[in-house]
Design an enzyme around this catalytic site. Structure first.
Site, short mmCIF file in Angstrom:
data_model
loop_
_atom_site.label_atom_id
_atom_site.label_comp_id
_atom_site.label_asym_id
_atom_site.label_seq_id
_atom_site.Cartn_x
_atom_site.Cartn_y
_atom_site.Cartn_z
N GLU A 162 0.77 -1.24 0.00
CA GLU A 162 0.00 0.00 0.00
C GLU A 162 0.82 1.30 0.00
OE1 GLU A 162 -3.96 -1.65 2.35
OE2 GLU A 162 -2.55 -0.38 3.43
N GLU A 187 -6.24 -8.36 1.46
CA GLU A 187 -6.84 -7.90 2.71
C GLU A 187 -8.29 -7.53 2.45
OE1 GLU A 187 -4.88 -4.76 4.88
OE2 GLU A 187 -2.88 -5.55 4.43
#
Length: 475
Positions: A188, A380
């Site tokens: 990320e 996720e």
């Protein structure tokens, strides 16, 4: 005729066998990150990490939760006695994949020098224990954290940071590449550079200002170039596996579709979160709208053509997608004057508000139609409801989490059925743990952890996810 039928049968069998060999397995899993679960922050020669520094010396969690909390102990998953019990829980759950990260500050405590054999041996044993249990390790090399000594040198603001990372990542890949088939380079970059660093920059973090306040775009570009370099290195080693990158992908939508300002703001936010990283990897350029808007904050940033060609040439073998909720955006007069609305699931019922699984489907189909349909794993997906994460006797009933997971899996499989190249789904997280700036106030686990005693208790969502996996075990 008989010989012809025999030949036809043999060819058919050979074709079916070849097709079976090419078919990729579908991975059901759970995910964690080293700093959030390992604890043992001074064990086996571990160096101080960025987040050790931020929590112990700065007190970063007090900015959001009013008290200083650390992951010095967390849920103690560095301890083999503990994690072997957790592997048994994973086997009970029925997952065949576990995404976890390595701790750079354990492996190379000073960031750039010699490797720590005790740490390398620890992860060797962990990987072997997972494989022995039939669980595929998805190893994240870098999940937000790195040695604090490098933070004091400017982190990604220092032009030497890519070489420090390459040295670390090469050590990891050469050590474990013969048995780990799925590596992840970074987690990320948007969150790291455009959200977390913005928050840190607004606080007195006692960091070197000149290096630390370098523009986000310069740091993000530096990390994308480093990502391409380590992917090339991995392939040059001719290892029998894959290496990918994880992005948080959050489609944005206007709060009020009738308002032009909201529509403009949502479009800009969508480009900034998603296209800013997808476009260079799959199209070889940054989106003009984002760069034009960011010039105010990143006036010195340039993207050399040779860099963009290199990033696109050495793209990830797979893309990890982290998705929690869409960005529901209100705008003012310009696209830069925008704000995300409250995406706290506790503020709404699970079938309205930010829980909109159709947006996961939308981003998967967008990857299919706009970005060449790359191999994708949902790395996720999960949620926390404070109202539900309460232990009553020996049980934790969390139907809203179960509903959230079920509906996101439904849309994941819908996208897969419609041609999206999706090959895995992983819940964040297997266990309640230290949730970065939220500390221990937010629980996202399938397994309830008593942080004082380390006792584990599977929640109802654990058993509901278990049933979903059993239903789709032949996917």
């Amino acid at each position: 005729m008989k010989n012809s039928l025999l030949l036809f049968g043999l060819l058919t069998c050979a074709t079916l066998t070849a097709q079976a060999q090419k078919k990729k397995p579908f991975f059901w899993g759970v995910a964690t990150a080293a700093y959030q679960v390992e604890g043992a922050y001074q064990t086996d020669g571990k160096g101080e990490s960025k987040w050790d520094f931020l929590t112990n010396k700065v007190g970063i969690t007090q900015f959001t939760i009013g008290e200083k909390q650390t992951a010095n102990v967390s849920i103690n998953m560095y301890d083999r006695t503990q994690y072997l019990k957790d592997i048994q829980l994973m086997k009970q759950l029925g997952v065949n994949a576990y995404r976890f990260s390595l701790d750079w500050s354990r492996i190379i405590p000073d960031g750039s020098g010699a490797a720590n054999e005790k740490a390398l041996a620890h992860y060797d044993v962990l990987i072997d224990d997972l494989l022995a249990a039939g669980i595929e390790p998805f190893v994240t090399i870098y999940h937000f954290d790195y040695p604090a000594v490098l933070l004091q040198k400017g982190g990604w603001g220092n032009p030497d940071m890519p070489n420090w990372y390459i040295n670390y990542a090469t050590t990891v890949i050469k050590r474990y590449g013969h048995k780990v088939k799925h590596f992840i380079t970074f987690n990320e970059p948007y969150i790291e550079f455009f959200l977390v660093e913005n928050m840190l920059n607004a606080q007195d973090t006692k960091l070197p200002p000149k290096e630390y306040y370098m523009s986000q775009m310069q740091k993000a570009h530096r990390q994308l170039m480093t990502n391409a370099r380590i992917i090339k290195l991995y392939h040059d080693l001719h290892l029998k596996g894959e290496i990918g990158l994880v992005l948080n992908l959050n489609p944005a939508a206007p709060w009020d579709t009738a308002k032009a300002a909201d529509r403009r703001a949502a479009h800009f936010q969508d480009v900034l979160i998603n296209d800013l990283f997808l476009d260079p990897i799959y199209k070889g350029h940054y989106p003009k709208m984002a760069l034009d808007s960011l010039k105010k904050y990143n006036p010195d940033f340039v993207a050399p053509a040779q860099d963009m060609a290199f990033i696109r040439q050495h793209k990830p073998d797979f893309l990890g997608v982290n998705f929690y909720a869409p960005a529901i955006v209100k705008g003012e007069d310009t696209p830069m004057s925008l704000k995300w609305l409250d995406n706290n699931p506790d503020s709404v019922k699970s079938n309205v508000g930010p829980v909109r699984p159709v947006y996961l489907y939308k981003i998967l189909m967008r990857l299919k139609t706009e970005y060449g349909n790359p191999t994708v794993f949902i790395t996720e997906n999960g949620t926390g409801f404070k109202s539900e994460d309460v232990k009553v006797g020996t049980k934790i009933n969390d139907p809203m989490r179960s509903d959230y997971i079920r509906r996101h899996i439904d849309y994941t499989l819908k996208a897969k059925k419609e041609g999206a190249n999706v090959h895995g789904y992983m819940v964040w997280s297997g266990w309640d743990n230290f949730e970065w700036v939220s500390g221990y106030t937010k629980r996202l686990g399938l397994i309830y952890v008593d942080f004082a005693t380390q006792e584990r208790t599977p929640k109802q969502s654990f058993y509901d996810y278990q049933k979903i996996i059993q239903t789709h075990k032949n996917l």
